[in-house]
Write a protein that holds these residues in place. Structure first.
Motif, PDB file in Angstrom:
ATOM      1  N   THR A 183       5.006  70.261  37.260  1.00 46.68           N
ATOM      2  CA  THR A 183       4.792  69.356  37.691  1.00 46.68           C
ATOM      3  C   THR A 183       4.399  68.656  39.514  1.00 46.68           C
ATOM      4  OG1 THR A 183       6.750  68.078  38.335  1.00 46.68           O
ATOM      5  CG2 THR A 183       5.741  67.373  35.987  1.00 46.68           C
ATOM      6  N   TYR A 203       1.477  64.851  38.773  1.00 42.68           N
ATOM      7  CA  TYR A 203      -0.055  65.716  38.275  1.00 42.68           C
ATOM      8  C   TYR A 203       1.415  66.314  37.311  1.00 42.68           C
ATOM      9  CZ  TYR A 203      -1.614  69.761  35.806  1.00 42.68           C
ATOM     10  OH  TYR A 203      -2.216  71.266  35.480  1.00 42.68           O
ATOM     11  N   ASN A 204       1.433  66.167  35.658  1.00 42.52           N
ATOM     12  CA  ASN A 204       2.112  66.293  34.795  1.00 42.52           C
ATOM     13  C   ASN A 204       0.906  66.816  34.012  1.00 42.52           C
ATOM     14  OD1 ASN A 204       3.757  66.638  32.337  1.00 42.52           O
ATOM     15  ND2 ASN A 204       5.007  65.654  33.184  1.00 42.52           N
ATOM     16  N   GLU A 205       1.292  68.660  33.649  1.00 43.70           N
ATOM     17  CA  GLU A 205       0.352  69.285  32.813  1.00 43.70           C
ATOM     18  C   GLU A 205       0.057  69.077  31.046  1.00 43.70           C
ATOM     19  OE1 GLU A 205       1.580  73.394  32.055  1.00 43.70           O
ATOM     20  OE2 GLU A 205       2.999  73.223  31.945  1.00 43.70           O
ATOM     21  N   ASN A 206       1.497  67.946  31.274  1.00 48.60           N
ATOM     22  CA  ASN A 206       2.009  67.736  28.965  1.00 48.60           C
ATOM     23  C   ASN A 206       1.083  66.412  29.233  1.00 48.60           C
ATOM     24  OD1 ASN A 206       2.222  70.209  28.697  1.00 48.60           O
ATOM     25  ND2 ASN A 206       4.810  69.813  28.592  1.00 48.60           N
ATOM     26  N   ASN A 207       0.698  65.353  30.242  1.00 44.77           N
ATOM     27  CA  ASN A 207       0.250  64.155  30.689  1.00 44.77           C
ATOM     28  C   ASN A 207      -0.762  63.835  29.473  1.00 44.77           C
ATOM     29  OD1 ASN A 207       2.683  62.597  31.883  1.00 44.77           O
ATOM     30  ND2 ASN A 207       1.021  62.377  33.149  1.00 44.77           N
ATOM     31  N   ASP A 208      -1.674  64.699  29.174  1.00 44.07           N
ATOM     32  CA  ASP A 208      -2.820  64.669  28.334  1.00 44.07           C
ATOM     33  C   ASP A 208      -1.978  64.983  27.040  1.00 44.07           C
ATOM     34  OD1 ASP A 208      -2.655  67.244  28.626  1.00 44.07           O
ATOM     35  OD2 ASP A 208      -4.672  67.366  29.398  1.00 44.07           O
ATOM     36  N   GLU A 227      -4.279  64.197  33.346  1.00 44.47           N
ATOM     37  CA  GLU A 227      -3.002  64.679  33.368  1.00 44.47           C
ATOM     38  C   GLU A 227      -2.412  64.651  34.264  1.00 44.47           C
ATOM     39  OE1 GLU A 227      -4.632  68.697  33.668  1.00 44.47           O
ATOM     40  OE2 GLU A 227      -3.572  69.333  31.743  1.00 44.47           O
ATOM     41  N   ASN A 283       3.959  64.732  24.906  1.00 47.06           N
ATOM     42  CA  ASN A 283       4.050  64.783  26.463  1.00 47.06           C
ATOM     43  C   ASN A 283       4.458  66.768  25.725  1.00 47.06           C
ATOM     44  OD1 ASN A 283       3.139  62.514  27.480  1.00 47.06           O
ATOM     45  ND2 ASN A 283       5.390  62.515  28.889  1.00 47.06           N
TER      46      ASN A 283
END
Lengths: 312, 312, 312
Positions: free
Chosen positions: B303, B8-13, B28, B17
């Protein structure tokens, strides 16, 4: 196997790797290395035919350019008694001719072959213009038959290149016969591509401590001769020397679009004339050896290489 | 080895990034995985020198991008008693410094390292700007010498990058000495490339159930500190926590073209300040373990990763 | 495994490989070959879960295009009793449905499958539009669960493709149950992509010397039926015949942008109608066999292939 060493090439610091090039900010001396891993697979049918295949993964660093490894194209084979049928990334009958390559571990001078200037079928900047097994690429995708019985061996190869506007084929054959200490060999190639017809002849003598070889090729009109000698020194050393002489291309071929190798002609690659080299090998045991070599090409390029070479 | 898990990476969406990016229609949470196969080859000469080589094939899926596997560049070595000479895709003396990486199986937090924000030589978006062994690429194509004797170890590495307009070199060295439960280490790098001179110091203590480490680096003017602690819990678990603090870049360096990490400056990467993380590991036996970790970077990126990691 | 042989395809000498194309200067008959090397790795935890991974390196030559080998994307798995969780380059529940592929070593006709026209889920030029294990690429990067217990097996797979403007997911499931000599199977796929919803049903009978199978698929509105029979002849030979029938696409789907397979329509791919094939296999022992097959596709394309296939 693996090998690594240092390579001095007087033109590595020149743009285009030619003596007249501008300085390119690089060093004349660089790391040269290769790591090759070979995968061989085979099985035998009930009737005694062996079926198998081979491919390789190889990582190289040569002339300033390190590289990762990639698999090459696969070669498949079926062997029955003295006959072998091979399909795919074939060896090629010219490549496999007896007496073509140097009697060193690298098949050339130094640690990476140093351009394989010693081979009489390499002339006029038209190097390796025959079907040959490719360790890094997909190879010729052809078909070949090899046969060996006692002192005789023969080899016929055929490939068709579908990648061109129209398909072009290469047919090649070689034969070799050993009588006592001497082996005579001949190879020919007939190609649809321009300036690729070749005839190669060699005679090699294995005289115990000494080895000697004379080779000649007619490269679609350009003759090249090579004389090679090597000698064991003590139990672990071997020294090899060679000299080659390349004739000029005909003016008519140059008009027809062929490279120009004539000395003292503007724009020529200057490959006409004499090249020579010396190579020294020292066996370190355990499958490893120290290899060093110097060669002066017919176009006046000097390379010096030394390093280690080892098998696993 | 292999490993796979969820990331889970809060900026993947987000496009680019980054938190301020537009939504990119992705999730995410994604699969993160790696499968690595290492080929090691070696032989020993009669005089006791070991010659060998290594390369790897590695397939990764990270941050939405699955990948096939490719071979990396090869590394060659010759070892004799405490000395090792390595050529090719070298390790590098900074990379190999004692006390640089986290004491986890992934050498970072979570299942894929989560950007390796915990390392004090990664600052200001200038990550991994030292010679390091490359598992996916060709690496540094350099030369290095390692030496170990009793409690002392040392390492000098040199590489020259010919791929640039003019060639650039990096020289690095490290030393470590162990006295009782404590190990002190230092590493330096001198580089022709801008903003790559580095000095690294660490002191690590292995106190049975507990481990503690303090690390500091001067990254060409940007200081970064890290404090790390880990503790075994029962027979199979280990928990690790860390905190890092990164100083601001100087205004003069920004004018000279360096990245800007200062908080509250428009266009800055905001990496100035404090980052922290926690990692949990549970040994499943048979060379497998469950690994999970959360980290908050100094630029406020969170993350969360969990998965399994196993050797063959 | 390896395999090599000759492939006659009446359209190989045509531009675009279609009967109406101009001559392209190539041969109708070409070498077809594949060499595949599979790396399997696994370990077992103390609690009895098996963790592992697989990847492959594969070199192919097909339809005039020789290729080097490359690694594919990796698949990871965790197995516990009848359950298997897989992550990465998954098999896919439609791909893995019982009774989908031909009962030959190549899973199709001839030596390289000959386009896999025999499969009822390949219609209208929309081939392999389901999640499937990829030997040459990175595959679906999904997650799947398989379960088997006695005569029952089930499989659910899920993947999300982040490579598109917006992410698209595919969910698929299959079940199979064996009662005596007969096995019934069903598979479904629900996809965010256009025209990929599928329902597949098969019933297969294994009657000693004879095998028979009936398969049907609804490919988002296009029905395709297949009837397959094979018979052992003596101890080493097997012969297989099949016939398929593909329905026409609806006019509304064509308006909505779908391919057109209707006969006698200009610009159609003409895949509507009947296809058939025959395949012969002879066991050579040692894991090798001779394989030959002819098929006439529903779009009136004829291929003839013969070669050898062997495992190591």
């Amino acid at each position: 196997y693996g090998r690594f060493g240092l390579d001095y090439n007087e033109n590595n610091d020149r743009v285009g790797n030619i003596a007249s090039g501008a300085l390119n900010g690089r060093s004349e001396t660089n790391i040269t290395s290769r790591l090759r891993l070979q995968f061989d697979m085979s099985t035998e049918t009930d009737s005694g035919v062996t079926l198998g295949a081979r491919f390789r993964a190889q990582a190289e660093s040569r002339d300033n350019a390190p590289g990762g490894a990639a698999f090459n194209g696969a070669r498949f084979f079926a062997t029955y008694e003295g006959f072998t049928l091979q399909v795919g990334n074939i060896i090629g009958a010219v490549e496999n001719a007896t007496g073509l390559y140097l009697e060193t571990r690298t098949a050339g001078v130094g640690i990476d072959g140093a351009g394989f200037e010693s081979i009489v079928t390499n002339v006029n900047g038209e190097s390796f213009n025959w079907d040959a097994y490719s360790s890094a690429g997909v190879g010729a995708n052809g078909v070949e038959v090899l046969y060996a019985a006692g002192a005789f061996s023969g080899h016929i190869s055929y490939s068709e290149d579908n990648g061109l506007p129209t398909s072009a084929s290469r047919v090649a054959a070689n034969m070799a016969y050993t009588f006592g200490d001497w082996t005579g060999a001949i190879a020919v190639q007939d190609s649809d591509l321009a300036f690729e017809d070749k005839t190669f002849v060699s005679i090699s003598g294995d005289l115990g401590q000494f080895g000697v070889r004379l080779a000649y090729a007619d490269n679609d009109g350009i003759d090249k001769w090579g004389l090679y000698g090597n000698m064991d020194i003590g139990s672990a050393s071997n020294i090899l020397v060679y000299v080659t002489d390349e004739d000029a291309v005909s003016a008519a071929d140059v008009v027809a679009g062929r490279n120009d190798n004539r000395d003292a002609i503007a724009g020529s690659n200057n490959r006409e004339g004499t090249g020579y080299g010396i190579h020294y090998s020292y066996d370190l045991g355990g499958g490893a050896s120290f290899e060093a070599g110097i060669r002066e090409s017919s176009w006046d390029n000097t390379t010096v290489q030394a390093g280690v070479y080892f098998s696993f």
